[in-house]
Each structure stands twice: as C-alpha cells, then as structure tokens.
Write an enzyme that holds these catalytic residues in place. Structure first.
Site, PDB file in Angstrom:
ATOM      1  N   SER A   1       0.822  -1.203   0.000  1.00 40.38           N
ATOM      2  CA  SER A   1       0.000   0.000   0.000  1.00 40.38           C
ATOM      3  C   SER A   1       0.863   1.264   0.000  1.00 40.38           C
ATOM      4  O   SER A   1       1.656   1.474  -0.911  1.00 40.38           O
ATOM      5  CB  SER A   1      -0.973  -0.046   1.182  1.00 40.38           C
ATOM      6  OG  SER A   1      -1.986   0.910   1.066  1.00 40.38           O
TER       7      SER A   1
ATOM      8  N   ASP B   1     -10.586  -2.816  -4.654  1.00 35.62           N
ATOM      9  CA  ASP B   1      -9.628  -1.919  -4.016  1.00 35.62           C
ATOM     10  C   ASP B   1      -9.627  -0.620  -4.815  1.00 35.62           C
ATOM     11  O   ASP B   1      -9.498  -0.656  -6.045  1.00 35.62           O
ATOM     12  CB  ASP B   1      -8.240  -2.573  -4.039  1.00 35.62           C
ATOM     13  CG  ASP B   1      -7.144  -1.744  -3.401  1.00 35.62           C
ATOM     14  OD1 ASP B   1      -7.393  -0.595  -2.989  1.00 35.62           O
ATOM     15  OD2 ASP B   1      -6.007  -2.256  -3.308  1.00 35.62           O
TER      16      ASP B   1
ATOM     17  N   HIS C   1      -8.484  -4.690  -0.705  1.00 35.17           N
ATOM     18  CA  HIS C   1      -7.219  -4.205  -0.158  1.00 35.17           C
ATOM     19  C   HIS C   1      -6.921  -4.917   1.168  1.00 35.17           C
ATOM     20  O   HIS C   1      -7.824  -5.244   1.930  1.00 35.17           O
ATOM     21  CB  HIS C   1      -7.339  -2.699   0.084  1.00 35.17           C
ATOM     22  CG  HIS C   1      -6.043  -2.008   0.330  1.00 35.17           C
ATOM     23  ND1 HIS C   1      -5.250  -1.538  -0.692  1.00 35.17           N
ATOM     24  CD2 HIS C   1      -5.397  -1.683   1.477  1.00 35.17           C
ATOM     25  CE1 HIS C   1      -4.184  -0.949  -0.188  1.00 35.17           C
ATOM     26  NE2 HIS C   1      -4.238  -1.028   1.128  1.00 35.17           N
TER      27      HIS C   1
END
Length: 324
Positions: free
Chosen positions: A167, A263, A293
């Site tokens: 991320s 996501d 995610h």
C-alpha cells in the site's frame, strides 16, 4: 449512484472478513480518533495476519532521521549462519502513511524472511499527520543509508538487495527503487515487491468510483489518508507521490506486483504494471479480481494471501541470489 458490490462477488476465502466488517457498521479509520485508528489497525493485523514464526535472530535498532531517531527491525531467516552475509529485503509497511508500525507487519516480515531465505529490514518511519510528506519517505531513505553504512555489522550483502512494501509502503518502495533523488550510492535494488501499491495520488482512476463503500479501504478513506499525508498546495503529480505518472518509458528493477479488484487502488496498480512492462521491465503481476485491499495483512484468514506471500518470497530468492 453506484450499487455496492454484493458479497457473492467477493472471493470465498475473503467473504467472511468483508461480511464481518459490514455487519459491524463499516467503521473506517477516518471515523474514529487517530489514536484509536492506530490501535485498531494493530489489533486487526494481529488477529488476521499470518502465523508468528521463529527466525534465527531479531534486533531492533535506532537510526538517525531529521530531528531525532526512528527505528528499524532486522530479521535473519531461520537456518541462516550467524557469521555470513545474507541477501536482504528493505520492507516498508503500509497504513496510508498514518497508521502501522513494526508490530503491525511483524508476522508478515518473519514469514517473508523464512520463506525467501533473505534477511528482512523493516522500517518504522515517522507517521503523518505529525510528520507529513516528505518526512516518511525521507526516513525510509535514511534507513537505507544506515543499512549501507552498517552492512558489515548487520551481516547484509549490499550487492543483493530487494525493496518491498504494501500500500503506502509500496509507494515509498518503488520511489526508493526508481527516483533519482532517493538513490543511495552503493545499493542498487535487484527487484521490487509491491503489494497493492499507491501509484497515483491524483485519484483519477475508475476504481475510485467503483469502491466507495462496503470495504475497509474505500475512495473516501484514501482521500482521508491523502489529506493527512500531503500538505495543502502540494502538487499531487509529483513523482514521489504519483510514480505512475512518470513511469512510461522507464525501465525499472524487476517488479512483482499484486493488485486486488475490490480496491480503490486497483486500476492504478494495473496501469503501473503495464507501464513497467511496456518499458522492458521484467514484471510478475498477480491480480485478484474478487479480493479487497489488505490481502497480506489479513493473510492468516485469506488463503490467497498466504499463497501469494510464498510466490513473492520465491521471487525474492531468485532475484537476490539466495543460496538454498
């Protein structure tokens, strides 16, 4: 108005987590005080992460940053000889530059070290909003310099290094691998491993319109993370924030990238993989169209996460020349 994604469109190994999130009111990081958001993230990572594994050695060290010190944690893989140099991975944790620390990703780093055979150096950079952009990124570069200057004592082979992150950590990892201002003399990464990375903070891709509710990370929560991290007036097209916008025609270190369909970051990650491939980079891209995610920090509950963690570890072993 777009309709929320139905549970029957969520992968079987992830649907229980998504259902529980929805049944519990869909409380997002932005909906609670910052201290609670950070504590809640640690709880979730601990409860849902991969199983804790013993490694040969763990040490937590301070390294200097502007106005003080930050920390890094070194994991030597099980079975590694104490007196030998090992290949290594610089791992940068996710959490929107706002949440997460060494403990949130501890079990993931242990597993990555043991499965790859490389040592893992996890970076505990200072967090926004107390330390906004570019402080977290600068801290990661400072950690890299610290490793370079202390490689012998740390027993790390500078010639065999990989950078990785999830991320927001994936964003900073690829900046360290590619941005000229963040190169550290004496270290040239053999590869980069990016789990659902942030590559375009302009938020201009279609997945921001598709993923608006029903998941722990949505467009709204990404806007909140961006607001905490990026000072007002900062150009969001800056290559340190949106590396996708500067990726065309640029050959990168070999790339392993994971994207997830549910996501808000999905489309920019797919575009980043494609741009790297067009430029001649060796790319291994895994896309999970029915996952959300956080696959890796929830890999204790999501079998696909465990499988892809093993895939990433094998990729690292191949690129970093780990002796098996």
């Amino acid at each position: 108005m777009r309709q929320r994604i139905a549970l029957d469109l969520v992968a079987a190994d992830a649907v229980d987590l998504v259902r529980a999130f929805r049944d519990n009111g869909e409380v997002s990081f932005k909906d609670v005080p910052l201290a609670d958001a950070r504590a809640n993230y640690l709880k979730v990572c601990s409860a849902n992460g991969v199983a804790w594994e013993a490694v040969a050695e763990v040490s937590t060290l301070a390294y200097p940053v502007i106005q003080g010190n930050a920390a890094l944690r070194l994991y030597r893989p099980a079975g590694s000889a104490a007196d030998t140099l090992t290949p290594w991975v610089l791992f940068i944790h996710g959490g929107g530059w706002v949440i997460g620390n060494l403990d949130s990703h501890d079990s993931l780093c242990r597993s990555l070290a043991n499965q790859s055979g490389a040592s893992v150096v996890a970076v505990d950079y200072r967090l926004a909003p107390e330390h906004p952009f570019p402080a977290p990124l600068d801290d990661c570069r400072a950690a890299l310099q610290f490793v370079r200057d202390n490689a012998s004592a740390l027993r790390l082979d500078l010639d065999n290094a990989v950078v990785a992150g999830d991320s927001a950590g994936g964003n900073m990892a690829t900046v360290l691998a590619n941005h000229p201002a963040y190169q550290v003399e004496g270290i040239a990464f053999k590869a980069q491993v990016l789990f659902y990375p942030v590559t375009d903070l302009t938020a201009s891709h279609g997945s921001y319109q598709r993923i608006t509710d029903g998941f722990s990370l949505t467009a709204k929560s990404m806007y909140w993370f961006r607001e905490q991290y990026v000072p007002a007036g900062q150009n969001l097209s800056d290559a340190r924030l949106s590396p996708l916008l500067h990726a065309e025609g640029r050959t990168q270190p070999d790339l392993f990238i994971l994207t997830a369909g549910h996501d808000p970051l999905a489309d920019e990650g797919i575009a980043y993989a494609a741009a790297a491939a067009r430029a001649g980079t060796a790319v291994v891209h895994h896309h999970l169209p029915r996952h959300a995610h956080g696959v890796m920090t929830n890999a204790g509950r999501i079998e696909s996460g465990r499988r892809l963690l093993a895939e990433a570890a094998g990729f690292i072993a191949d690129r970093a020349k780990v002796s098996r």
